[in-house]
Scaffold this active site. Structure first.
Site, short mmCIF file in Angstrom:
data_model
loop_
_atom_site.label_atom_id
_atom_site.label_comp_id
_atom_site.label_asym_id
_atom_site.label_seq_id
_atom_site.Cartn_x
_atom_site.Cartn_y
_atom_site.Cartn_z
N TYR A 55 -1.71 0.18 10.93
CA TYR A 55 -1.94 -0.55 9.39
C TYR A 55 -0.69 -0.51 8.64
CZ TYR A 55 -3.68 -0.95 4.81
OH TYR A 55 -3.89 -1.32 3.43
N SER A 69 0.73 -1.27 -0.15
CA SER A 69 0.05 -0.07 0.20
C SER A 69 0.82 1.36 -0.01
CB SER A 69 -0.97 0.06 1.18
OG SER A 69 -1.57 1.23 1.25
N GLU A 104 0.08 3.74 1.66
CA GLU A 104 0.32 4.21 3.11
C GLU A 104 1.74 3.91 3.67
OE1 GLU A 104 -2.32 5.25 5.51
OE2 GLU A 104 -2.80 6.10 3.40
P1 NDP Z 1 -11.65 -4.82 1.73
O1 NDP Z 1 -11.29 -4.33 3.35
O2 NDP Z 1 -12.60 -4.36 1.01
O3 NDP Z 1 -11.46 -6.24 1.80
C1 NDP Z 1 -10.60 -7.07 2.81
C2 NDP Z 1 -10.87 -8.44 2.49
O4 NDP Z 1 -10.08 -9.15 3.59
C3 NDP Z 1 -12.34 -9.06 2.97
O5 NDP Z 1 -12.31 -9.99 1.92
C4 NDP Z 1 -12.34 -9.80 4.28
O6 NDP Z 1 -13.02 -10.59 4.54
C5 NDP Z 1 -10.68 -10.35 4.13
N1 NDP Z 1 -10.22 -10.70 5.43
C6 NDP Z 1 -9.91 -9.75 6.48
N2 NDP Z 1 -9.44 -10.32 7.35
C7 NDP Z 1 -9.22 -11.63 7.11
C8 NDP Z 1 -8.98 -12.98 7.74
N3 NDP Z 1 -8.29 -12.77 9.34
N4 NDP Z 1 -8.55 -14.05 7.01
C9 NDP Z 1 -9.20 -14.16 5.87
N5 NDP Z 1 -9.91 -12.65 5.22
C10 NDP Z 1 -9.65 -11.70 5.93
O7 NDP Z 1 -10.06 -4.25 1.08
P2 NDP Z 1 -9.89 -4.04 -0.22
O8 NDP Z 1 -10.53 -4.89 -1.16
O9 NDP Z 1 -10.14 -2.19 -0.39
O10 NDP Z 1 -8.36 -4.15 -0.39
C11 NDP Z 1 -7.65 -5.21 -0.69
C12 NDP Z 1 -6.21 -5.38 -0.45
O11 NDP Z 1 -5.47 -4.33 -0.90
C13 NDP Z 1 -5.93 -5.18 1.20
O12 NDP Z 1 -4.99 -5.88 1.74
C14 NDP Z 1 -5.93 -3.83 1.14
O13 NDP Z 1 -4.92 -3.44 2.60
C15 NDP Z 1 -5.08 -3.52 0.01
N6 NDP Z 1 -4.90 -2.30 -0.39
C16 NDP Z 1 -6.15 -1.54 -0.66
C17 NDP Z 1 -6.19 -0.18 -1.25
C18 NDP Z 1 -7.16 0.32 -1.68
O14 NDP Z 1 -7.28 1.64 -1.92
N7 NDP Z 1 -8.53 -0.11 -1.66
C19 NDP Z 1 -5.01 0.35 -1.72
C20 NDP Z 1 -3.49 -0.43 -1.17
C21 NDP Z 1 -3.61 -1.67 -0.54
P3 NDP Z 1 -14.47 -10.38 5.27
O15 NDP Z 1 -15.26 -10.00 4.01
O16 NDP Z 1 -14.84 -11.48 5.93
O17 NDP Z 1 -14.48 -9.15 6.07
P1 GDR Z 2 -6.83 5.85 3.42
O1 GDR Z 2 -8.58 5.55 3.06
O2 GDR Z 2 -6.79 6.10 5.12
O3 GDR Z 2 -6.33 6.29 2.51
O4 GDR Z 2 -6.58 4.14 3.34
P2 GDR Z 2 -9.63 6.52 3.70
O5 GDR Z 2 -10.59 6.87 2.59
O6 GDR Z 2 -10.18 6.22 5.10
O7 GDR Z 2 -9.09 8.10 4.21
C1 GDR Z 2 -8.59 9.04 3.17
C2 GDR Z 2 -8.20 10.28 3.84
O8 GDR Z 2 -9.49 10.83 4.26
C3 GDR Z 2 -9.61 11.57 5.22
N1 GDR Z 2 -11.10 11.56 6.08
C4 GDR Z 2 -11.77 10.65 6.35
N2 GDR Z 2 -11.53 9.12 6.11
C5 GDR Z 2 -12.42 8.32 6.43
N3 GDR Z 2 -12.48 7.18 6.39
N4 GDR Z 2 -13.42 8.91 6.96
C6 GDR Z 2 -14.04 10.36 7.14
O9 GDR Z 2 -14.92 10.48 7.67
C7 GDR Z 2 -12.73 11.13 6.85
N5 GDR Z 2 -12.81 12.40 6.78
C8 GDR Z 2 -11.74 12.75 6.26
C9 GDR Z 2 -8.65 10.75 6.16
O10 GDR Z 2 -8.25 11.27 7.19
C10 GDR Z 2 -7.56 10.38 5.08
O11 GDR Z 2 -6.61 11.11 5.12
C11 GDR Z 2 -7.12 3.57 2.16
C12 GDR Z 2 -7.28 1.98 2.54
O12 GDR Z 2 -8.12 1.26 1.44
C13 GDR Z 2 -5.99 1.36 2.79
O13 GDR Z 2 -6.47 -0.27 3.22
C14 GDR Z 2 -5.21 1.44 1.72
O14 GDR Z 2 -3.80 0.78 1.93
C15 GDR Z 2 -4.93 2.96 1.47
O15 GDR Z 2 -6.10 3.54 1.05
C16 GDR Z 2 -4.15 2.92 0.18
#
Ligand code: NDP
Ligand code: GDR
Length: 320
Positions: A148, A124, A126
């Site tokens: 995280y 990520s 992050e």
């Molecule tokens: P989601 O939160 O939508 O999905 C997470 C998934 O992980 C769900 O299917 C959840 O299952 C599963 N999970 C959580 N804990 C466990 C566990 N202990 N054992 C098995 N499965 C588990 O995430 P995204 O699809 O947005 O992201 C996918 C991956 O990419 C994540 O690793 C995230 O950190 C990473 N990532 C995401 C980004 C983004 O912008 N979306 C950017 C960079 C990285 P359940 O449905 O049961 O909760």
């Molecule tokens: P992020 O996503 O932390 O970048 O992680 P999120 O959308 O939660 O926050 C982005 C930014 O928005 C600001 N923010 C708020 N965020 C949330 N959730 N709720 C609010 O009400 C709000 N108001 C302002 C936050 O402070 C932050 O700066 C996501 C996840 O998908 C991670 O798993 C992944 O790794 C990174 O993106 C890349």
């Protein structure tokens, strides 16, 4: 013979898009799901008959070994994680277990059961956190700002280490924020588009947010899962930054989302300290030149199209 892919986190945003992408390319797709008292398969409801779901949990080593034995995968995509940054402060140990050590458990199972499978780790942006340079590349040093992000740094390094120690094909995608109508409701983009739809339809009259000044490089999840797949089609494994190269503030997102339904966000948005973070990532912007050059990848959906796609989907879902 059809290639076999195993996706952990198949019930999440990215897992659902990746499963559709692989099915369309003729893969046999296995998904690991954890046990839950209520169903969590809404995002894969439409394709579930084409998938084989296997029960397993990143916390349980034996279950991972069994899942890989059953799937016999050519490709493994590790998307499962505790992925919500604020929860990582309230549950830091659990986040470390899922998002960090979970990667080690899975890599150990791969090493023992399917050492020739190609492995993808969901790293990520992050990890860059308090950024050392702008834009961020594969060589930018990490400075994680949340439990995280610290766990993701561990997952990233252990993936590289298993490649170097055991010769596994272990690739890591450093993906910047990517969103879609399937994004979880607690993430800021979806929280806004859901809020816009509710306000427009008279179901709500305000939207409470935290920091409006942070900036993110937001892309479309459907584009980003293609990059994951491309990484596993290469001769050698590596790390790749996947981003649009354009950054926007939360305020920019609000302008477009509320503007799309002819509302002014300033009249509805309230700032609430509950949504502020103990340490913030202020600005992310990625340089994905390496992915463009080596994978031939580039994003298709731009920022305004992403925002309007998400608002329209929430309006339709809520009956607008
Ligand atoms: P989601 O939160 O939508 O999905 C997470 C998934 O992980 C769900 O299917 C959840 O299952 C599963 N999970 C959580 N804990 C466990 C566990 N202990 N054992 C098995 N499965 C588990 O995430 P995204 O699809 O947005 O992201 C996918 C991956 O990419 C994540 O690793 C995230 O950190 C990473 N990532 C995401 C980004 C983004 O912008 N979306 C950017 C960079 C990285 P359940 O449905 O049961 O909760
Ligand atoms: P992020 O996503 O932390 O970048 O992680 P999120 O959308 O939660 O926050 C982005 C930014 O928005 C600001 N923010 C708020 N965020 C949330 N959730 N709720 C609010 O009400 C709000 N108001 C302002 C936050 O402070 C932050 O700066 C996501 C996840 O998908 C991670 O798993 C992944 O790794 C990174 O993106 C890349």
């Amino acid at each position: 013979m059809a290639k076999r892919a195993l996706i952990t986190g198949i019930t999440g945003q990215d897992g659902s898009y990746l499963a559709e992408f692989l099915l369309a390319r003729g893969y046999t797709v296995f998904g690991m799901v954890r046990r839950s008292s209520t169903e969590t398969i809404q995002r894969i409801e439409a394709i579930k008959d084409q998938l084989t779901l296997l029960q397993g949990d990143l916390l349980d080593q034996a279950s991972l070994v069994k899942v890989i034995e059953e799937a016999q995968p050519d490709e493994i995509y590790n998307l499962a994680a505790q992925s919500f940054v604020p929860t990582s402060w309230s549950q830091p140990v659990l986040t470390g277990q899922f998002t960090g050590l979970g990667v080690s458990r899975l890599l150990e199972a791969v090493r023992q059961v399917a050492p020739s499978a190609k492995f993808y780790q969901a790293s990520s942006s992050e990890m860059f956190g308090k950024v050392r340079e702008v834009p961020q590349t594969e060589l930018t040093p990490f400075h994680p700002r949340s439990p995280y992000a610290v766990a993701k740094v561990y997952g990233h390094h252990i993936t590289v280490n298993y490649r170097e120690s055991y010769g596994l094909f272990a690739a890591s995608g450093i993906l910047f924020n990517h969103e879609s109508p399937r994004r979880g409701l607690e993430f800021v983009t979806r929280k806004i588009t859901d809020g816009v739809a509710r306000i427009k339809l008279g179901l709500a009259d305000e939207l409470c947010l935290g920091n409006l000044d942070s900036q993110r490089d937001w892309g479309f999840a459907g584009d980003y899962v293609e990059a994951m797949w491309l990484m596993l089609q290469q001769e050698t494994a590596g790390e790749y930054v996947i981003a649009t190269g354009v950054t926007h503030s939360i305020r920019d997102f609000l302008d477009l989302a509320f503007g799309h339904v002819d509302l002014a966000w300033e009249e509805y948005v309230k700032q609430d300290r509950r949504y502020m973070r103990p340490a913030e990532v202020d600005q992310l912007i990625g340089d994905s030149s390496k992915a463009k050059r080596d994978l031939g990848w580039q994003p298709r959906v731009d920022f305004p199209s992403l925002v309007t796609m998400m608002v329209d989907a929430d309006l339709a879902r809520l009956g607008g």
